[in-house]
Design a protein around this motif. Structure first.
Motif, mmCIF file in Angstrom:
data_model
loop_
_atom_site.group_PDB
_atom_site.id
_atom_site.type_symbol
_atom_site.label_atom_id
_atom_site.label_comp_id
_atom_site.label_asym_id
_atom_site.label_seq_id
_atom_site.Cartn_x
_atom_site.Cartn_y
_atom_site.Cartn_z
ATOM 1 N N LEU A 13 130.147 100.025 24.408
ATOM 2 C CA LEU A 13 130.663 98.664 24.337
ATOM 3 C C LEU A 13 130.310 97.898 25.607
ATOM 4 C CD1 LEU A 13 134.207 99.379 22.878
ATOM 5 C CD2 LEU A 13 132.235 98.476 21.661
ATOM 6 N N PRO A 14 130.146 96.585 25.509
ATOM 7 C CA PRO A 14 129.852 95.799 26.708
ATOM 8 C C PRO A 14 130.974 95.912 27.734
ATOM 9 C CG PRO A 14 129.468 94.518 24.715
ATOM 10 C CD PRO A 14 130.162 95.771 24.289
ATOM 11 N N ALA A 15 130.608 95.996 29.007
ATOM 12 C CA ALA A 15 131.612 96.053 30.067
ATOM 13 C C ALA A 15 132.346 94.724 30.176
ATOM 14 C CB ALA A 15 130.951 96.408 31.387
ATOM 15 N N LEU A 16 131.641 93.642 29.895
ATOM 16 C CA LEU A 16 132.231 92.311 29.894
ATOM 17 C C LEU A 16 132.485 91.888 28.452
ATOM 18 C CD1 LEU A 16 129.878 90.655 32.539
ATOM 19 C CD2 LEU A 16 132.227 91.429 32.902
ATOM 20 N N PRO A 17 133.344 90.900 28.230
ATOM 21 C CA PRO A 17 133.592 90.449 26.860
ATOM 22 C C PRO A 17 132.309 89.977 26.196
ATOM 23 C CG PRO A 17 135.183 89.487 28.378
ATOM 24 C CD PRO A 17 134.153 90.167 29.221
ATOM 25 N N GLN A 18 132.223 90.157 24.874
ATOM 26 C CA GLN A 18 131.017 89.751 24.155
ATOM 27 C C GLN A 18 130.761 88.261 24.316
ATOM 28 O OE1 GLN A 18 131.304 88.330 19.891
ATOM 29 N NE2 GLN A 18 132.204 90.356 19.706
ATOM 30 N N SER A 19 131.813 87.481 24.559
ATOM 31 C CA SER A 19 131.638 86.044 24.728
ATOM 32 C C SER A 19 130.754 85.722 25.922
ATOM 33 C CB SER A 19 133.004 85.358 24.888
ATOM 34 O OG SER A 19 133.709 85.904 25.998
ATOM 35 N N VAL A 20 130.809 86.560 26.960
ATOM 36 C CA VAL A 20 129.979 86.341 28.140
ATOM 37 C C VAL A 20 128.507 86.502 27.779
ATOM 38 C CG1 VAL A 20 129.343 87.279 30.405
ATOM 39 C CG2 VAL A 20 131.756 87.003 29.793
ATOM 40 N N TYR A 21 128.193 87.569 27.059
ATOM 41 C CA TYR A 21 126.796 87.826 26.696
ATOM 42 C C TYR A 21 126.292 86.794 25.694
ATOM 43 C CZ TYR A 21 127.606 92.230 29.084
ATOM 44 O OH TYR A 21 127.906 93.171 30.037
ATOM 45 N N ARG A 22 127.133 86.413 24.750
ATOM 46 C CA ARG A 22 126.702 85.400 23.783
ATOM 47 C C ARG A 22 126.443 84.071 24.491
ATOM 48 N NH1 ARG A 22 126.184 84.983 18.348
ATOM 49 N NH2 ARG A 22 126.161 82.845 17.572
ATOM 50 N N ALA A 23 127.288 83.738 25.461
ATOM 51 C CA ALA A 23 127.077 82.498 26.218
ATOM 52 C C ALA A 23 125.773 82.556 27.011
ATOM 53 C CB ALA A 23 128.261 82.249 27.151
ATOM 54 N N ARG A 24 125.439 83.732 27.562
ATOM 55 C CA ARG A 24 124.177 83.864 28.284
ATOM 56 C C ARG A 24 122.989 83.665 27.338
ATOM 57 N NH1 ARG A 24 125.541 89.371 31.746
ATOM 58 N NH2 ARG A 24 126.996 88.425 33.255
ATOM 59 N N ARG A 25 123.091 84.251 26.145
ATOM 60 C CA ARG A 25 122.004 84.078 25.177
ATOM 61 C C ARG A 25 121.880 82.607 24.771
ATOM 62 N NH1 ARG A 25 124.389 88.975 23.226
ATOM 63 N NH2 ARG A 25 125.367 87.935 21.451
ATOM 64 N N GLN A 26 123.022 81.948 24.623
ATOM 65 C CA GLN A 26 122.981 80.539 24.253
ATOM 66 C C GLN A 26 122.401 79.690 25.381
ATOM 67 O OE1 GLN A 26 123.806 79.307 21.103
ATOM 68 N NE2 GLN A 26 122.647 77.603 22.008
ATOM 69 N N GLN A 27 122.734 80.047 26.611
ATOM 70 C CA GLN A 27 122.166 79.331 27.756
ATOM 71 C C GLN A 27 120.653 79.470 27.781
ATOM 72 O OE1 GLN A 27 123.491 80.796 31.581
ATOM 73 N NE2 GLN A 27 122.863 78.949 32.671
ATOM 74 N N LEU A 28 120.163 80.661 27.449
ATOM 75 C CA LEU A 28 118.721 80.866 27.373
ATOM 76 C C LEU A 28 118.121 80.063 26.225
ATOM 77 C CD1 LEU A 28 116.135 82.270 28.252
ATOM 78 C CD2 LEU A 28 116.828 84.272 26.911
ATOM 79 N N LEU A 29 118.763 80.101 25.072
ATOM 80 C CA LEU A 29 118.274 79.336 23.925
ATOM 81 C C LEU A 29 118.202 77.848 24.235
ATOM 82 C CD1 LEU A 29 120.091 81.121 20.974
ATOM 83 C CD2 LEU A 29 117.636 80.634 21.061
ATOM 84 N N ASP A 30 119.188 77.355 24.953
ATOM 85 C CA ASP A 30 119.221 75.921 25.286
ATOM 86 C C ASP A 30 118.014 75.493 26.106
ATOM 87 O OD1 ASP A 30 121.605 75.700 23.922
ATOM 88 O OD2 ASP A 30 122.870 75.745 25.721
ATOM 89 N N GLN A 31 117.399 76.431 26.819
ATOM 90 C CA GLN A 31 116.250 76.099 27.660
ATOM 91 C C GLN A 31 114.909 76.338 26.960
ATOM 92 O OE1 GLN A 31 116.456 76.975 31.862
ATOM 93 N NE2 GLN A 31 118.587 77.641 31.687
ATOM 94 N N LEU A 32 114.961 76.863 25.741
ATOM 95 C CA LEU A 32 113.746 77.078 24.973
ATOM 96 C C LEU A 32 113.475 75.875 24.082
ATOM 97 C CD1 LEU A 32 114.209 80.796 23.808
ATOM 98 C CD2 LEU A 32 112.912 79.952 25.773
ATOM 99 N N PRO A 33 112.217 75.545 23.804
ATOM 100 C CA PRO A 33 111.898 74.440 22.903
ATOM 101 C C PRO A 33 112.243 74.790 21.462
ATOM 102 C CG PRO A 33 109.902 75.542 23.610
ATOM 103 C CD PRO A 33 111.016 76.144 24.406
ATOM 104 N N GLU A 34 112.423 73.774 20.636
ATOM 105 C CA GLU A 34 112.747 73.979 19.229
ATOM 106 C C GLU A 34 111.665 74.834 18.573
ATOM 107 O OE1 GLU A 34 115.479 73.561 16.149
ATOM 108 O OE2 GLU A 34 115.600 72.911 18.248
#
Length: 454
Positions: A13-34
């Motif tokens: 299981l993730p050491a940090l809450p899954q919300s942290v990792y999902r937010a990181r993935r979303q932050q990365l997605l936000d910087q990628l082009p459509e």
């Protein structure tokens, strides 16, 4: 349906809450082009010899984005995909294999525990990824991963075979490592807490080594003291190969043999840090085997300590690692001239880099999920300004090689490095590793049975 979450090992299981990792993935997605397609592989098991493997350690980039602690997986992000932007390909549940190697998360639990939108069996990647590729506007990969790049070329060929003249493939591929490294460089509050704990455990282990050091011990016995403390404090592995170098061995920057005896009158250098939930501690201390510094040892040590403390005092938002390093170099050169270990005018010695005979490495490196962490050191050709949330080391050193025949023999074979981990704050910095003494008085007091304070 039961996801078998109760059967999962805690380290799956993730050491940090899954919300942290999902937010990181979303932050990365936000910087990628459509329409961009990002593909990132997990680490694989590495063979130690014949049919045994090294202990598994997840790729730091994969860990940062998922918290997932199993080998053989792919994270795929598809910007703008209606069915879900975050996909994981991982190993299937397999009772026979799990009997041998441990419980697997599987696909169903991956969605609930990791927060991805969809999860598929890894073997399906060769069918599903080409379909995603055919719809992508561009592709982002870690380009240094040759195996993944060759697999990507195979996926492209698969699209051409399936769609022939109708195939529409992206003509732009971008290295993911730089973008992801920049995201990892500024530590978030939850990361800072993990780094503080890694530093605390590392500091306690160094204190234990100082307390237990005696002439006649072996370097590997001090290594055992250090690494035993790591494990006692939370099952922490070393963040890197522990360096325990006594006498002349302290002059070898990355000495890892750790097999020689500790001689009365010598110094012993320990560069070791614990890894706590993926985040690295990195401390170097050097101390006298018999508990008391000689005159020459103390003089050289005080000079390195002066450079260490000067560097820490300069850490604040807006300055640069280059500026800190240049201040350290000047401090060390002035001291070496005063000790008659260098002769000449200070600025000329700096300009000619004559000092590199004794100080040949940098002062700092980023610290995080990797001991030499991700992130650019320069932007537009200039040293980047420090920002709150950056974590790095301060580690000046001086090394008088045993064969340095142009210096007095009293100095030869003395190697000194003093390393701390610092966090840039709004006002200046926080020293994460202050739990282990570094003053001469503090070290000698601790080794004589006193408290671990400076």
């Amino acid at each position: 349906m039961n996801t078998h979450a109760s059967l999962l090992r805690p380290d799956v299981l993730p050491a940090l809450p899954q919300s942290v990792y999902r937010a990181r993935r979303q932050q990365l997605l936000d910087q990628l082009p459509e329409g961009a397609l990002m593909i990132l592989p997990a680490a694989n098991l590495a063979t130690r010899s014949r049919d045994t493997e090294y202990p598994f350690r997840q790729s730091s980039d994969f860990w940062y984005l998922t918290g997932y602690q199993e080998p053989e997986a792919l994270l795929v992000l598809c910007k703008g995909r209606r069915e879900g932007e975050q996909l994981l390909f991982n190993q299937p549940k397999d009772k026979l294999m799990e009997t041998w190697t441990g419980i697997r998360l599987g696909q169903e639990a991956a969605i609930s525990q990791l927060g991805v939108d969809q999860a598929f069996v890894l073997s399906e990647a060769d069918q599903r990824v080409p379909l995603l590729l055919a719809e992508a506007s561009e592709v982002w990969l870690p380009l240094e991963d040759e195996a993944l790049y060759h697999r990507y070329l195979g996926w492209r060929q698969g699209v051409r075979r399936l769609q022939k003249r109708a195939a529409r493939l992206p003509d732009r591929i971008t290295d993911l490592s730089t973008l992801l490294g920049e995201l990892r460089l500024i530590k978030q509050p939850e990361e800072i807490e993990l780094l503080r704990e890694a530093a605390r455990i590392s500091a306690e282990a160094h204190c234990r080594a100082m307390r237990n050091c005696r002439p006649g011990m072996y370097e590997y016995q001090l290594q055992a003291e250090i690494e035993h403390e790591f494990m006692l404090q939370g099952g922490c592995p070393p963040a890197y190969g522990s360096i325990v170098g006594a006498g002349d061995n302290a002059c070898v920057l990355h000495y890892v043999d750790n097999r020689d005896a500790l001689q009365d009158g010598d110094l012993v250098l320990i560069d070791a840090g614990a890894e706590f939930q993926g985040y690295a501690g990195d401390i170097t201390r050097i101390f006298p085997v018999n508990g008391r510094f000689s005159l020459q040892q103390k003089q050289l040590y005080q000079l390195v300590l002066q450079a260490n403390e000067l560097a820490i005092s300069l850490v604040r938002p807006g300055t640069t690692l280059d500026a800190i390093h240049q201040a350290v170099v000047r401090c060390l050169v002035e001291g070496l001239v005063a000790l008659d270990l260098l002769q000449g005018e200070v600025q000329q010695l700096i300009d000619s880099e004559t000092y590199k005979t004794f100080f040949m490495h940098g002062t700092s490196h980023w610290l995080g999920l990797d001991v030499h962490d991700a992130g650019l050191y320069r932007q537009q050709g200039q040293a980047r300004a420090l920002q709150p949330g950056m974590v790095f080391t301060i580690e000046p050193g001086l090394y008088i090689a045993p064969d340095q025949m142009d210096v007095d023999s009293l100095w030869r074979g003395i190697g000194i490095r003093i390393e701390d981990d610092v966090l840039v704050t709004e006002e200046g910095c926080e020293v994460l590793t202050q739990g282990v003494p570094k003053s001469v008085e503090g070290i000698e007091t601790l080794m004589a049975g006193g408290d671990a304070t400076d």
